[in-house]
Design a protein around this motif. Structure first.
Motif, PDB file in Angstrom:
ATOM      1  N   GLU A   1       0.830  -1.211   0.000  1.00  0.00           N
ATOM      2  CA  GLU A   1       0.000   0.000   0.000  1.00  0.00           C
ATOM      3  C   GLU A   1       0.862   1.258   0.000  1.00  0.00           C
ATOM      4  N   GLU A   2       1.970   1.231   0.739  1.00  0.00           N
ATOM      5  CA  GLU A   2       2.852   2.397   0.788  1.00  0.00           C
ATOM      6  C   GLU A   2       3.518   2.649  -0.562  1.00  0.00           C
TER       7      GLU A   2
ATOM      8  N   THR B   1       0.943   4.185  -2.820  1.00  0.00           N
ATOM      9  CA  THR B   1       0.749   5.588  -2.447  1.00  0.00           C
ATOM     10  C   THR B   1       1.866   6.456  -3.006  1.00  0.00           C
TER      11      THR B   1
ATOM     12  N   LEU C   1       1.134  10.186   1.375  1.00  0.00           N
ATOM     13  CA  LEU C   1      -0.186   9.688   1.749  1.00  0.00           C
ATOM     14  C   LEU C   1      -1.227  10.806   1.644  1.00  0.00           C
TER      15      LEU C   1
ATOM     16  N   SER D   1      -1.845  11.713  -2.084  1.00  0.00           N
ATOM     17  CA  SER D   1      -2.562  10.683  -2.843  1.00  0.00           C
ATOM     18  C   SER D   1      -4.050  10.655  -2.514  1.00  0.00           C
ATOM     19  N   LYS D   2      -4.434  11.206  -1.357  1.00  0.00           N
ATOM     20  CA  LYS D   2      -5.840  11.213  -0.960  1.00  0.00           C
ATOM     21  C   LYS D   2      -6.596  12.433  -1.480  1.00  0.00           C
TER      22      LYS D   2
END
Length: 479
Positions: A394-395, A398, A424, A427-428
């Motif tokens: 996941e990292e 991201t 993070l 990316s959101k």
């Protein structure tokens, strides 16, 4: 004597296999696709050669790493090609290409004609002789580019257990082979002219971490010098490596990893070349409209950074292969190749990934005394590159998303403090909505003035929207 096909791929590396799978997904009928390769086996995942293939226990062996298992796709065995009607012309060298006549002439004298040609010839390992040195023919001097090279390296390693290996080169091949040699209980000395390992990609601080780790495994580094000659015994084996700084290193085996050279010779003088490769456009199409190029051999427009590049990595080969098939079969529906440069490596218990470009100012983050750390590259006020060691799936995802967005960076100290948290947060964030051009807005007002009742209606509508937004916002907070 000759055969004709609609689609021909010359070269049997990673890209050829991924292109073949994409062709079948898009419904290419049996008998229309042909792959011509100098290697005697169907395409396979080359990264396995410097990783799993060299392990002393449970080593990777074909057919386990035929393409396209590297992307969790089907494994394309010889049976698969046969079932899909794809002609494999293996163990066959293409002697010449005639771009004007759309033909290839093989070393066996056969002519293969095409409507569309994909050049996937990849690259070859640079040899010592190209730098005025001899010794590549010694039985314990190894290169690593194809399966035959790996088989030779395995045989030499097995006869050198407990002995000394000298690795010439501090890049990908050098670092990955050195790790495998250590695992095979061989003492390793690495020799390269740069100030630190992986100098083309990583920073001195990151390199220091890896060098210290390798040293803890018994690897010795000799930096800032190069090979000058070999001492060879009466049996034709290298027994020592002589360096330009006067050092002499005992050697039971030598691994040479000093770079690669794209295989463009078939098309020199017929197609446009650039930066060592075959120049292609955003559809991966060469200066001849019937010919395309992918993988290590292609120099393509890198949209993200506004320049053309040739990239030497398996990820680029895989993705360009898929894209080129789409560009050939559905040119009107296929956008230009939009690639985010990606590199990775896995050695010992280490695993890192890099995205984007390594230009500009570097900001390191994380715990360099631990297992997870990284770096950002900031150029002209924007994040352009990122590196992470020891991340989760996941990292890494991201990091890739954030790097592609090229966000603005206003405070480098804050970037260092946030570390992975910056990627993070970026990316959101939702993508910005298209803005209205102020000059166009003014022009509309001037061309057609508003009547009073239009203006009143607009005020009422705006007030209604504002009231609803206020009520909705308060209700959202209660939720």
């Amino acid at each position: 004597m000759g055969r004709a096909f609609v689609y021909v791929i010359v070269g049997g590396g990673v890209a050829a296999g991924y292109a073949a799978l994409e062709f079948t997904k898009r419904g290419v009928p049996p008998g229309e696709l042909c792959i011509v390769s100098e290697e005697p086996i169907p395409p396979y995942e080359r990264p396995a050669l410097s990783k799993g293939y060299l392990l002393p226990e449970a080593p990777a062996r074909l057919p386990s790493f035929h393409t396209c298992v590297g992307a969790n796709e089907e494994r394309l065995t010889p049976k698969w090609y046969n079932e899909h009607g794809i002609e494999l012309v293996l163990g066959t060298r293409v002697k010449s290409a005639d771009v004007r006549r759309k033909t290839l002439l093989t070393a066996t004298g056969e002519t293969i004609s095409y409507k569309f040609l994909i050049i996937a010839t990849g690259a070859r390992a640079l040899k010592l002789e190209e730098f005025g040195l001899s010794g590549s023919d010694a039985e314990n001097v190894c290169y690593l580019r194809n399966l035959a090279d790996s088989n030779r390296l395995v045989n030499v390693m097995q006869s050198s257990v407990g002995g000394n290996a000298v690795v010439i080169g501090g890049g990908y091949i050098g670092m990955e082979c050195a790790a495998s040699l250590v695992i095979n209980k061989i003492k390793v000395t690495m020799v390269f002219p740069e100030a630190h390992c992986m100098a083309r990609l990583i920073t001195p601080k990151i390199a220091s971490y890896y060098e210290d780790y390798y040293k803890s495994k018994g690897v010795t580094f000799v930096k800032g010098t190069v090979l000058s000659s070999f001492d060879i015994d009466s049996n034709g084996k290298v027994v020592a490596v002589n360096l330009k700084d006067g050092s002499r290193l005992p050697a039971d085996m030598v691994v040479v990893g000093i770079g690669i050279r794209p295989n463009t010779s078939l098309f020199e003088g017929q197609l446009t070349l650039e930066k060592g490769g075959i120049k292609v456009n955003g559809k991966l199409q060469s200066s001849n409209s019937s010919i395309y190029a992918v993988g290590d051999v292609a120099t393509f427009p890198l949209k993200l950074f506004g320049e053309s590049r040739r990239l030497e990595h398996v990820d680029s080969a895989r993705k360009s292969a898929r894209h080129v098939v789409a560009a050939i079969m559905e040119p009107d529906k296929t956008e230009e190749f939009d690639y985010l440069p990606f590199f990775y490596s896995r050695v010992f218990t280490l695993s890192w990934q890099f995205y984007g470009d390594n230009v500009g100012e570097v900001i390191h983050f994380g715990d360099f005394s631990g297992n997870t750390f990284g770096a950002y590259w900031v150029n002209k006020g924007h994040l352009v590159g990122s590196f992470l060691e020891g991340g989760t799936k996941e990292e890494y995802e991201t990091l890739a998303k954030a790097t592609r967005l090229k966000p603005a960076v206003e405070d480098l100290d804050e970037l260092e403090r946030q570390g992975l948290g910056f990627a993070l947060a970026v990316s959101k964030k939702p993508l910005p909505s298209p803005s209205i051009d102020a000059s166009q807005s003014s022009c509309l007002v001037l061309e057609k003035p508003l009547h009073p009742w239009h203006a009143t209606a607009g005020v009422i509508l705006a007030a209604s929207i504002a009231s609803f937004a206020y009520w909705y916002g308060r209700r959202r907070r209660r939720w």
